[in-house]
Design a protein around this motif. Structure first.
Motif, PDB file in Angstrom:
ATOM      1  N   GLY A  18       0.818  -1.221   0.000  1.00 53.02           N
ATOM      2  CA  GLY A  18       0.000   0.000   0.000  1.00 53.02           C
ATOM      3  C   GLY A  18       0.848   1.266   0.000  1.00 53.02           C
ATOM      4  N   ILE A  19       1.939   1.239   0.759  1.00 54.40           N
ATOM      5  CA  ILE A  19       2.803   2.426   0.834  1.00 54.40           C
ATOM      6  C   ILE A  19       3.287   2.786  -0.568  1.00 54.40           C
ATOM      7  N   ASN A  20       3.706   1.788  -1.317  1.00 53.39           N
ATOM      8  CA  ASN A  20       4.214   2.071  -2.664  1.00 53.39           C
ATOM      9  C   ASN A  20       3.131   2.622  -3.578  1.00 53.39           C
ATOM     10  N   GLU A  21       1.933   2.104  -3.455  1.00 54.75           N
ATOM     11  CA  GLU A  21       0.871   2.587  -4.350  1.00 54.75           C
ATOM     12  C   GLU A  21       0.411   4.000  -3.997  1.00 54.75           C
ATOM     13  N   LEU A  22       0.807   4.499  -2.794  1.00 59.87           N
ATOM     14  CA  LEU A  22       0.536   5.913  -2.518  1.00 59.87           C
ATOM     15  C   LEU A  22       1.248   6.776  -3.555  1.00 59.87           C
ATOM     16  N   ILE A  23       2.367   6.271  -4.054  1.00 57.21           N
ATOM     17  CA  ILE A  23       3.111   7.025  -5.081  1.00 57.21           C
ATOM     18  C   ILE A  23       2.270   7.127  -6.359  1.00 57.21           C
ATOM     19  N   THR A  24       1.551   6.057  -6.664  1.00 60.21           N
ATOM     20  CA  THR A  24       0.669   6.088  -7.845  1.00 60.21           C
ATOM     21  C   THR A  24      -0.442   7.126  -7.635  1.00 60.21           C
ATOM     22  N   ILE A  25      -0.964   7.186  -6.414  1.00 65.25           N
ATOM     23  CA  ILE A  25      -2.001   8.195  -6.118  1.00 65.25           C
ATOM     24  C   ILE A  25      -1.425   9.591  -6.339  1.00 65.25           C
ATOM     25  N   ALA A  26      -0.214   9.814  -5.805  1.00 62.79           N
ATOM     26  CA  ALA A  26       0.406  11.136  -5.945  1.00 62.79           C
ATOM     27  C   ALA A  26       0.637  11.457  -7.432  1.00 62.79           C
ATOM     28  N   LYS A  27       1.016  10.447  -8.190  1.00 64.55           N
ATOM     29  CA  LYS A  27       1.320  10.658  -9.617  1.00 64.55           C
ATOM     30  C   LYS A  27       0.081  11.080 -10.413  1.00 64.55           C
ATOM     31  N   TYR A  28      -1.068  10.471 -10.116  1.00 67.64           N
ATOM     32  CA  TYR A  28      -2.241  10.682 -10.982  1.00 67.64           C
ATOM     33  C   TYR A  28      -3.321  11.579 -10.381  1.00 67.64           C
ATOM     34  N   ARG A  29      -3.152  11.999  -9.129  1.00 68.51           N
ATOM     35  CA  ARG A  29      -4.295  12.601  -8.437  1.00 68.51           C
ATOM     36  C   ARG A  29      -4.836  13.873  -9.095  1.00 68.51           C
ATOM     37  N   GLU A  30      -3.952  14.611  -9.768  1.00 67.84           N
ATOM     38  CA  GLU A  30      -4.369  15.906 -10.343  1.00 67.84           C
ATOM     39  C   GLU A  30      -5.539  15.759 -11.307  1.00 67.84           C
ATOM     40  N   ARG A  31      -5.664  14.601 -11.898  1.00 66.96           N
ATOM     41  CA  ARG A  31      -6.706  14.459 -12.917  1.00 66.96           C
ATOM     42  C   ARG A  31      -8.080  14.144 -12.335  1.00 66.96           C
ATOM     43  N   TRP A  32      -8.162  13.911 -11.024  1.00 71.96           N
ATOM     44  CA  TRP A  32      -9.457  13.559 -10.430  1.00 71.96           C
ATOM     45  C   TRP A  32     -10.171  14.822  -9.961  1.00 71.96           C
ATOM     46  N   PRO A  33     -11.352  15.105 -10.515  1.00 72.39           N
ATOM     47  CA  PRO A  33     -12.031  16.343 -10.143  1.00 72.39           C
ATOM     48  C   PRO A  33     -12.444  16.359  -8.669  1.00 72.39           C
TER      49      PRO A  33
END
Ligand SMILES: Cc1ncc(C[n+]2csc(CCOP(=O)(O)OP(=O)(O)O)c2C)c(N)n1
Ligand SMILES: [Mg+2]
Length: 597
Positions: free
Chosen positions: A452-467
């Motif tokens: 889960g800790i590693n996938e937080l990086i994926t959240i940080a990478k893509y979050r800007e696109r979520w309204p």
């Protein structure tokens, strides 16, 4: 060259409606990566880069669970393909349509003990046994894509396409030559209307009409049939228990809904099954027979879209192959409304008492925070349209028992494989599929450290696109692999073995801040409610870290004599936390007997 096999493969997937592919690159799929890169018009599926291929498979599974569409994941040959496996099994066991696309060494090198050469057909033969094929020739691509998608959807299962890297870069053959030995496939799948015969519906109605105390058990196969389940339950004066994957079938606020069943279940579900004389099971393969009626106690009717899943959990008298909504509608016309409502009233009384008990258990003091309080306070605040995911661990107990889902919400976890690790990747896929909805991942510290800790990086990478930025990863920081610690105590009679069970500390909230997310850490019970308010109004995804007490027992609804004996043997053989466990277990249990709760 006009179009490569890779260009064509992605275009064909997009004709199937695939908008996104979760994956991780490698030289086994460089041809495919090039084709993503060439998607200048945005028509091709988008490549979503994760941290680990297993996460890509979990996300493809969650995409299927939260949309009903096929989910797609992609990995390189050898190690990448191997990494996919656990996530693919999660999808297979929970009957989700997922297509895996993996690379392979060039055709000329195969069988040459080549670098990263793994026998991928054999590797995937079990997980994708309905369909796993190697593209040995460009003219195959069209029907391999068409069949992989169609079989995944038609059989609700995992399929795999293996593409050697030189085939990926060959010239595409969009239309195979019209000659002997070629295959000419097309796109599209629509589920059929599946309804049992009149004769079988009549037999089922006869059983249900004859019963006086009808119990219903619904699972994920009834997720689209909430209204029909409610109508039939009303007609039959039945209580309804929900298997874990079917948690969103009916709102938990309905008085006749007894909630979860099994080890993570509720007391009213236990009573419902113990005291019923008729069992109607819809779209569920709930496995634990000790939580179902004893053989002979009840007459049984089961509905499932998949004939293979019928009649294996309880010896049913009538097994109906059918879509749950259609079949329940067809049954309705044949049912007589039960005028005696006393059974339903008894169940509703138990349900009301149960919710009082849950409320009281959540309020009990613990050291430092009672995990139930964290779930309880979230449950009260869940925004409309929320999507919840849970990991495997003690969180699944509190998710099953303390979270009250309302109409329009969705929720899932790894129901059948019950693997650790899907909580965060499921939430990410939920956010991609429904970027305007609030999403909550409920996860243990062990699962966070697993991936889960590693996938937080994926959240940080893509979050800007979520309204809508509401994505909360709630971590139960209990420094313990708690679910298994309790299983060791209650099932094997072993004390906690710190060598295997203790989880090292990690600053989850601080780490979130490092990634540009919001981190909230709570250490005292009075912080729980305000912290949820803060998380829900944050302007970015949140890691909500709660320091919770591992000695609050995830009590099963009914403790058997063997379990009680095992627990007492564990505690008397030197469990490091024996006295606190006794105190917490006693406090939790005694709530059931206090008057005036
Ligand atoms: C991949 C995998 N490994 C091991 C397990 C066995 N297992 C189930 S729950 C659990 C403990 C989970 O610990 P944590 O994530 O900290 O949650 P807790 O129970 O402490 O809340 C383990 C080890 C599993 N289900 N899946
Ligand atoms: Mg833990």
């Amino acid at each position: 060259m006009s179009q490569t096999v890779s260009d064509y493969l992605l275009d064909r997937l997009s004709t199937w409606g695939i908008k996104r592919i979760y994956g991780y690159p490698g030289d086994g799929i460089n041809g495919l990566m090039g084709a993503f890169e060439r998607s200048s018009d945005g028509q091709r599926p988008e490549f979503i880069q994760v941290r680990h291929e297993e996460m890509a498979a979990f996300m493809a599974c969650a995409h299927a669970k939260f949309t009903g569409e096929v989910g797609v994941c992609m990995a390189t040959s050898g190690p990448g393909a191997i990494h996919l496996l656990n996530g693919l099994y999660d999808a297979k066991l929970d009957h989700q349509p997922v297509v895996a696309i993996v690379g392979q060494q060039a055709r000329a090198g195969l069988g040459g003990n080549y670098q990263q050469e793994v026998d991928l057909t054999s590797l995937f033969k079990d997980v994708a046994h309905e369909f796993v094929q190697v593209a040995m020739e460009p003219a195959q691509i069209r029907h391999l894509v068409d069949r992989a998608c169609r079989i995944a959807l038609a059989d609700r299962t995992v399929t795999a396409i293996i593409v050697p890297n030189d085939v990926q870069e060959s010239e595409a053959v969009a239309q195979p030559p019209h000659k002997h030995g070629t295959v000419h496939s097309s796109v599209g799948y629509k589920p059929p209307r599946v309804v049992p015969s009149d004769e079988d519906l009549n037999r089922a109605a006869e059983v249900l009409n004859a019963g006086n105390r009808v119990a219903m058990l619904v699972g994920q196969g009834a997720l689209h049939a909430g209204e029909e389940v409610a109508a039939v339950a009303d007609m039959l004066g039945a209580g309804v228990a929900k298997a874990l994957l079917g948690k969103a079938v009916l709102p938990d606020s309905e008085p006749y809904v007894t909630g979860a069943i099994g080890l993570l279940g509720t007391k009213p579900s236990w009573t419902l099954m113990q005291d019923c004389d008729t069992l109607l099971m819809v779209g569920s393969s709930f496995p634990y027979s000790e939580f179902l009626p004893e053989e002979g106690q009840a007459r049984g009717v089961q509905i499932d879209i998949d004939g293979r899943m019928l009649g294996i959990r309880y010896p049913m008298e009538v097994n109906l192959v059918g879509d749950s909504a259609e079949t329940l509608r067809a049954l309705m016309a044949r049912l007589k409304r039960k005028e005696d409502r006393s059974w339903r009233a008894k169940i509703e009384g138990e349900v009301e008492e149960w919710w009082n008990l849950i409320e009281h258990r959540a309020q009990l003091a613990a050291e430092p925070i009672n995990p139930q309080l964290v779930f309880h306070e979230l449950s009260k605040r869940l925004p409309d349209g929320a999507i919840l995911t849970s990991d495997s661990g003690s969180a699944a107990n509190w998710y099953a028992r303390d979270i009250k889902l309302r109409k329009g919400m969705m929720a899932s976890l790894s129901g059948t494989l019950a693997t650790m690790g899907p909580g965060v990747p499921y939430a990410i896929a939920a956010k991609f599929a429904h970027p305007g909805r609030p999403v909550f991942a409920l996860v243990g510290d062990g699962a966070m450290q697993m991936n889960g800790i590693n996938e937080l990086i994926t959240i940080a990478k893509y979050r800007e696109r979520w309204p809508d930025q509401r994505l909360v990863v709630m971590v139960l920081n209990n420094h313990d692999l708690n679910q298994v610690t309790w299983e060791q105590r209650a099932m094997s009679g072993d004390p906690k073995f710190e060598g295997s069970q203790e989880v090292p500390d990690f600053p989850y909230a601080r780490y979130a801040e490092l990634l540009g997310l919001k981190g909230i850490r709570i250490e005292r019970p009075e912080q729980v409610g305000p912290a949820w308010d803060e998380a829900l109004s944050a302007d970015r995804p949140v890691v909500f870290e709660a320091l919770t007490d591992p000695e609050v027992p995830p009590l099963p609804p009914h403790i058997t004599l063997e379990q009680a004996k095992a627990l007492s043997s564990a505690l008397s053989s030197g469990d490091p936390n024996a006295s606190r466990i006794v105190k917490q277990s006693f406090k939790q249990k005694v709530q059931e007997f206090l008057p005036g709760r």
